[in-house]
Design a protein around this motif. Structure first.
Motif, PDB file in Angstrom:
ATOM      1  N   GLY A  16      27.801   1.917 -20.923  1.00 23.89           N
ATOM      2  CA  GLY A  16      26.789   1.043 -20.363  1.00 23.89           C
ATOM      3  C   GLY A  16      25.901   1.780 -19.384  1.00 23.89           C
ATOM      4  N   LEU A  17      24.942   1.027 -18.860  1.00 22.79           N
ATOM      5  CA  LEU A  17      24.052   1.559 -17.830  1.00 22.79           C
ATOM      6  C   LEU A  17      24.808   1.629 -16.513  1.00 22.79           C
ATOM      7  CD1 LEU A  17      20.868  -0.533 -18.646  1.00 22.79           C
ATOM      8  CD2 LEU A  17      21.297   1.858 -19.216  1.00 22.79           C
ATOM      9  N   VAL A  18      24.610   2.702 -15.774  1.00 20.08           N
ATOM     10  CA  VAL A  18      25.267   2.853 -14.484  1.00 20.08           C
ATOM     11  C   VAL A  18      24.504   2.023 -13.458  1.00 20.08           C
ATOM     12  CG1 VAL A  18      25.995   4.467 -12.693  1.00 20.08           C
ATOM     13  CG2 VAL A  18      26.021   5.180 -15.095  1.00 20.08           C
ATOM     14  N   LEU A  19      25.169   1.020 -12.910  1.00 21.79           N
ATOM     15  CA  LEU A  19      24.550   0.188 -11.883  1.00 21.79           C
ATOM     16  C   LEU A  19      24.764   0.769 -10.492  1.00 21.79           C
ATOM     17  CD1 LEU A  19      25.503  -3.421 -13.040  1.00 21.79           C
ATOM     18  CD2 LEU A  19      23.399  -2.135 -13.484  1.00 21.79           C
ATOM     19  N   VAL A  20      26.014   1.156 -10.206  1.00 22.22           N
ATOM     20  CA  VAL A  20      26.363   1.613  -8.859  1.00 22.22           C
ATOM     21  C   VAL A  20      27.431   2.698  -8.951  1.00 22.22           C
ATOM     22  CG1 VAL A  20      27.303   0.897  -6.617  1.00 22.22           C
ATOM     23  CG2 VAL A  20      25.948  -0.705  -7.936  1.00 22.22           C
ATOM     24  N   ARG A  21      27.322   3.677  -8.064  1.00 21.49           N
ATOM     25  CA  ARG A  21      28.384   4.666  -7.842  1.00 21.49           C
ATOM     26  C   ARG A  21      28.713   4.590  -6.361  1.00 21.49           C
ATOM     27  NH1 ARG A  21      24.246   7.120 -10.554  1.00 21.49           N
ATOM     28  NH2 ARG A  21      24.670   7.882 -12.626  1.00 21.49           N
ATOM     29  N   GLN A  22      29.984   4.437  -6.037  1.00 24.33           N
ATOM     30  CA  GLN A  22      30.391   4.336  -4.634  1.00 24.33           C
ATOM     31  C   GLN A  22      31.500   5.340  -4.366  1.00 24.33           C
ATOM     32  OE1 GLN A  22      31.403   0.321  -3.459  1.00 24.33           O
ATOM     33  NE2 GLN A  22      30.123  -0.493  -5.085  1.00 24.33           N
ATOM     34  N   ARG A  23      31.443   5.934  -3.186  1.00 23.01           N
ATOM     35  CA  ARG A  23      32.485   6.860  -2.758  1.00 23.01           C
ATOM     36  C   ARG A  23      32.833   6.523  -1.305  1.00 23.01           C
ATOM     37  NH1 ARG A  23      31.971  13.359  -3.575  1.00 23.01           N
ATOM     38  NH2 ARG A  23      34.185  13.776  -3.715  1.00 23.01           N
ATOM     39  N   PRO A  24      33.632   5.479  -1.112  1.00 24.59           N
ATOM     40  CA  PRO A  24      33.961   5.069   0.258  1.00 24.59           C
ATOM     41  C   PRO A  24      34.720   6.163   1.006  1.00 24.59           C
ATOM     42  CG  PRO A  24      34.640   3.407  -1.342  1.00 24.59           C
ATOM     43  CD  PRO A  24      34.230   4.620  -2.110  1.00 24.59           C
ATOM     44  N   GLY A  25      34.449   6.291   2.278  1.00 26.26           N
ATOM     45  CA  GLY A  25      35.128   7.297   3.090  1.00 26.26           C
ATOM     46  C   GLY A  25      36.620   7.064   3.189  1.00 26.26           C
ATOM     47  N   THR A  26      37.047   5.840   2.994  1.00 22.82           N
ATOM     48  CA  THR A  26      38.469   5.511   3.100  1.00 22.82           C
ATOM     49  C   THR A  26      39.210   5.636   1.773  1.00 22.82           C
ATOM     50  OG1 THR A  26      37.939   3.197   2.694  1.00 22.82           O
ATOM     51  CG2 THR A  26      38.057   3.905   5.009  1.00 22.82           C
ATOM     52  N   ALA A  27      38.536   6.091   0.721  1.00 24.94           N
ATOM     53  CA  ALA A  27      39.147   6.131  -0.615  1.00 24.94           C
ATOM     54  C   ALA A  27      39.635   7.515  -1.023  1.00 24.94           C
ATOM     55  CB  ALA A  27      38.162   5.609  -1.650  1.00 24.94           C
ATOM     56  N   ILE A  31      35.893   7.803  -6.639  1.00 21.46           N
ATOM     57  CA  ILE A  31      34.581   7.203  -6.876  1.00 21.46           C
ATOM     58  C   ILE A  31      34.775   5.938  -7.705  1.00 21.46           C
ATOM     59  CG2 ILE A  31      32.357   7.508  -8.030  1.00 21.46           C
ATOM     60  CD1 ILE A  31      32.690  10.504  -7.443  1.00 21.46           C
ATOM     61  N   PHE A  32      34.068   4.903  -7.316  1.00 28.26           N
ATOM     62  CA  PHE A  32      34.072   3.649  -8.059  1.00 28.26           C
ATOM     63  C   PHE A  32      32.676   3.464  -8.637  1.00 28.26           C
ATOM     64  CE2 PHE A  32      37.134   3.277  -4.626  1.00 28.26           C
ATOM     65  CZ  PHE A  32      38.280   2.917  -5.320  1.00 28.26           C
ATOM     66  N   ALA A  33      32.596   3.241  -9.940  1.00 27.03           N
ATOM     67  CA  ALA A  33      31.313   3.038 -10.608  1.00 27.03           C
ATOM     68  C   ALA A  33      31.339   1.702 -11.338  1.00 27.03           C
ATOM     69  CB  ALA A  33      31.038   4.173 -11.590  1.00 27.03           C
ATOM     70  N   THR A  34      30.162   1.147 -11.514  1.00 24.08           N
ATOM     71  CA  THR A  34      30.028  -0.090 -12.277  1.00 24.08           C
ATOM     72  C   THR A  34      29.050   0.162 -13.415  1.00 24.08           C
ATOM     73  OG1 THR A  34      30.386  -1.390 -10.270  1.00 24.08           O
ATOM     74  CG2 THR A  34      29.435  -2.537 -12.155  1.00 24.08           C
ATOM     75  N   LEU A  35      29.511  -0.114 -14.632  1.00 25.94           N
ATOM     76  CA  LEU A  35      28.673   0.004 -15.824  1.00 25.94           C
ATOM     77  C   LEU A  35      28.359  -1.395 -16.340  1.00 25.94           C
ATOM     78  CD1 LEU A  35      30.529   2.760 -17.905  1.00 25.94           C
ATOM     79  CD2 LEU A  35      28.865   3.047 -16.073  1.00 25.94           C
ATOM     80  N   GLU A  36      27.187  -1.531 -16.928  1.00 23.56           N
ATOM     81  CA  GLU A  36      26.822  -2.816 -17.521  1.00 23.56           C
ATOM     82  C   GLU A  36      26.360  -2.600 -18.948  1.00 23.56           C
ATOM     83  OE1 GLU A  36      24.210  -6.752 -16.421  1.00 23.56           O
ATOM     84  OE2 GLU A  36      23.397  -4.803 -15.850  1.00 23.56           O
ATOM     85  N   ASP A  37      26.915  -3.410 -19.851  1.00 20.25           N
ATOM     86  CA  ASP A  37      26.425  -3.399 -21.225  1.00 20.25           C
ATOM     87  C   ASP A  37      25.808  -4.760 -21.514  1.00 20.25           C
ATOM     88  OD1 ASP A  37      28.512  -5.170 -21.704  1.00 20.25           O
ATOM     89  OD2 ASP A  37      29.657  -3.807 -22.978  1.00 20.25           O
ATOM     90  N   GLU A  38      25.608  -5.075 -22.784  1.00 20.64           N
ATOM     91  CA  GLU A  38      24.925  -6.324 -23.118  1.00 20.64           C
ATOM     92  C   GLU A  38      25.774  -7.566 -22.887  1.00 20.64           C
ATOM     93  OE1 GLU A  38      26.916  -4.848 -26.854  1.00 20.64           O
ATOM     94  OE2 GLU A  38      25.778  -3.958 -25.233  1.00 20.64           O
ATOM     95  N   THR A  39      27.078  -7.415 -22.627  1.00 22.89           N
ATOM     96  CA  THR A  39      27.935  -8.586 -22.459  1.00 22.89           C
ATOM     97  C   THR A  39      28.472  -8.785 -21.050  1.00 22.89           C
ATOM     98  OG1 THR A  39      29.932  -7.382 -23.128  1.00 22.89           O
ATOM     99  CG2 THR A  39      28.670  -8.485 -24.867  1.00 22.89           C
ATOM    100  N   TRP A  40      28.728  -7.717 -20.304  1.00 21.87           N
ATOM    101  CA  TRP A  40      29.334  -7.857 -18.978  1.00 21.87           C
ATOM    102  C   TRP A  40      29.347  -6.511 -18.283  1.00 21.87           C
ATOM    103  CZ3 TRP A  40      29.393 -11.888 -16.214  1.00 21.87           C
ATOM    104  CH2 TRP A  40      30.252 -12.065 -15.146  1.00 21.87           C
ATOM    105  N   ILE A  41      30.145  -6.408 -17.227  1.00 22.00           N
ATOM    106  CA  ILE A  41      30.261  -5.158 -16.485  1.00 22.00           C
ATOM    107  C   ILE A  41      31.653  -4.556 -16.662  1.00 22.00           C
ATOM    108  CG2 ILE A  41      28.543  -5.801 -14.760  1.00 22.00           C
ATOM    109  CD1 ILE A  41      30.940  -6.322 -12.842  1.00 22.00           C
ATOM    110  N   SER A  42      31.756  -3.270 -16.403  1.00 22.85           N
ATOM    111  CA  SER A  42      33.032  -2.559 -16.410  1.00 22.85           C
ATOM    112  C   SER A  42      33.160  -1.822 -15.086  1.00 22.85           C
ATOM    113  CB  SER A  42      33.082  -1.527 -17.544  1.00 22.85           C
ATOM    114  OG  SER A  42      32.863  -2.127 -18.789  1.00 22.85           O
TER     115      SER A  42
END
Length: 144
Positions: A16-27, A31-42
């Protein structure tokens, strides 16, 4: 959308399309990423070792595929990234049709503008094969 029906631990491939990439200092470098396709997010979890292996794809990809096991706990579903593939160049094929006007016999055809050869050599982003896609894609919201 089908992730909710897959058992925890089963290997999947999502894209899917990359919506967000996060790298919290406490993690601890995760890295946490969110992908979106035509039905939902992953929701994607990328461990530091995988990040180093696939750094260009993770940081530069606009359209990526991720392979790995599903982790489902308390209704929260993640895919643990083990392999990442960047399909961003395919966006140019999608955007080209959207950006190209339909011409009729009455339309005036404009000549293409010559490329400016005076640009700085470090500015290589304009030479990427999927430059047309950049015009239709929003900028990513990423960690710095």
């Amino acid at each position: 959308e089908q992730l909710k029906d897959i058992r925890s631990g089963e290997r999947v491939r999502v894209a899917g399309l990359v919506l967000v990439r996060q790298r919290p200092g406490t993690a601890a470098g995760v890295i946490f990423a969110t992908l979106e396709d035509e039905t939902w997010i992953s929701n994607i979890v990328i461990w530091p070792k995988i990040f180093e292996q696939y750094r260009p794809q993770i940081l530069g990809g606009r359209l990526i595929a991720v392979e790995g096991p599903v982790q489902s706990e308390s209704g929260v579903i993640h895919v643990i990234a083990q392999k990442i593939t960047d399909f961003s160049p395919l966006l140019a094929k999608l955007s080209h049709a959207a950006l190209s006007p339909v011409l009729t016999p009455a339309d005036e055809v404009k000549r293409p503008v010559e490329a400016d050869t005076r640009k700085h050599p470090r500015n290589v982003r304009h030479k990427l094969a999927y430059e047309p896609a950049a015009k239709v894609m929003p900028k990513g919201r990423n960690f710095h």
